[in-house]
Scaffold this motif. Sequence first.
Motif, short mmCIF file in Angstrom:
data_model
loop_
_atom_site.label_atom_id
_atom_site.label_comp_id
_atom_site.label_asym_id
_atom_site.label_seq_id
_atom_site.Cartn_x
_atom_site.Cartn_y
_atom_site.Cartn_z
N VAL A 9 -6.09 0.27 6.11
CA VAL A 9 -5.89 0.10 4.67
C VAL A 9 -7.24 0.19 3.98
O VAL A 9 -8.22 -0.41 4.41
CB VAL A 9 -5.24 -1.27 4.37
N VAL A 13 -3.26 1.07 -6.50
CA VAL A 13 -2.66 0.52 -5.28
C VAL A 13 -3.48 0.94 -4.06
O VAL A 13 -3.90 2.09 -3.96
CB VAL A 13 -1.20 1.04 -5.15
N PRO A 14 -3.69 0.00 -3.10
CA PRO A 14 -4.39 0.38 -1.87
C PRO A 14 -3.66 1.51 -1.14
O PRO A 14 -2.46 1.71 -1.32
CB PRO A 14 -4.37 -0.91 -1.04
N ARG A 15 -4.39 2.23 -0.30
CA ARG A 15 -3.83 3.34 0.49
C ARG A 15 -3.94 2.99 1.96
O ARG A 15 -4.91 2.36 2.38
CB ARG A 15 -4.58 4.64 0.22
N ALA A 16 -2.97 3.39 2.76
CA ALA A 16 -3.00 3.15 4.20
C ALA A 16 -2.67 4.44 4.93
O ALA A 16 -1.81 5.21 4.49
CB ALA A 16 -2.01 2.05 4.58
N ALA A 49 0.83 -1.20 0.00
CA ALA A 49 0.00 0.00 0.00
C ALA A 49 0.86 1.25 0.00
O ALA A 49 1.99 1.25 0.50
CB ALA A 49 -0.91 0.02 1.23
#
Length: 128
Positions: free
Chosen positions: A65, A71-74, A47
């Motif tokens: 997350v 793309v994943p974000r955290a 992430a």
Amino acid sequence: MADGTLWTWTVQRFAPKSPPYVAPEGGFRPFALGYVELDGEGVRVAAVLDVPDLDDVHIGMRLSVKASAGVPRARPCPANPSATAAAEGPGGGTAARYEGAAAAPPPGLSPAPLIERVRQTPPGPVAS
């Protein structure tokens, strides 16, 4: 959204190749990327780490997350206000994170099993 613990991270200090990367308005700025181990699942997700200060990122910090386009974000868990303060330890600051107990990863986040597995893996063919 899922919560987890930062397993490892790095900072992207140069613009990725374009395309597919599209620089944000105002140009490229360094950003953090990491693997977050999700609670109760044992799954690690890559992430982008949305943190206000790259100096606040540390192994073991609690993150939420969220899936996003690409793309994943955290980001630091709102339920854990000590996400940055706890890592600073006595004396505070970045240096304190890398001295004594502050440098030890939390239980279950030791890289030793991965390192041992890499040592035992025979080398593959080298691409030319």
